[in-house]
Design an enzyme around this catalytic site. Sequence first.
Site: not given
Length: 311
Positions: A106, A116, A118, A270-271
Amino acid sequence: MNAPSAPTPSFESAIESARDYFANLQARIVAALEQADGTTFHTDAWERPEGGGGVSRMLEGGQLFERAAVLFSHVMGRNLPPSASARRPDLAGRPWQAMGVSLVLHPRNPYVPTVHMNVRLFVAPARHSGETPAYWFGGGMDLTPYYPFEEDARHFHRTCRDALAPHGEDYYPRFKKWCDEYFHLKHRGEARGIGGIFFDDLAEPGFDACFALVRDVGDAFLPAYIPIVELRRNKPYGERERDFQAYRRGRYVEFNLVYDRGTLFGLQSGGRTESILLSMPPVAHWRYDWKPEPGTPEAVLAGFLTPREWL
């Protein structure tokens, strides 16, 4: 989905090679961004109680980037979360591994777009001799400008196309369309930005070919983005531009919290919440039923938020 008939040393070695590539990619990208910003990234290594961990590299309040996060993770668990098994119910209940690099930048200057990227690998090992391990790659990159420039969009898309070209002429148009459809805010009826490429569940024609494609996508990020940064970073701006940037960042938040599969997977599995939500902009605004006045620079953006051919 292509996968070896049983876990073999060669397959395990391939998984380790992927992990090494992702860790190296994070280091290379961070080094380039530190040089561009003149600020050193903070390093936060972490472990996941259920297995694995990662390294979050980030900065806030930089000269160029108001917030930048480049994350590497290699995590594992005992049972696939619903977001990962929804398309493959036959894999429900399997243990899993996920690894990759994810970044969101940003910038401070509203004329420099948010970006972005990934690249990732997901593995669902076999539980017994009657099963075969499954794997798939995913990833992509997309650009979210606030004050768009056609030459920037063309450069970004050209670099994405050229990265995929060695693997087949059909990949870019297919992955571009996928990106346009994925990064779409249905409740707003508009795109998040000018798109790029996106793909998931990639397992054909085999591990080595898919991994080679993912490496080319990861390696294309800096050539796709840094030239745009250098072209726009010194353009003067004021309170009006910053206010509009914050307003548009609100759309970014809406997408990430409502639609983004990576965010949903991270939270369901559960990251590490701090790492998952590093993609959020540091400042965002919402206004009730606000629209820019026709003919203003801010109104020009609307013409870029409908999928179109840039090349």
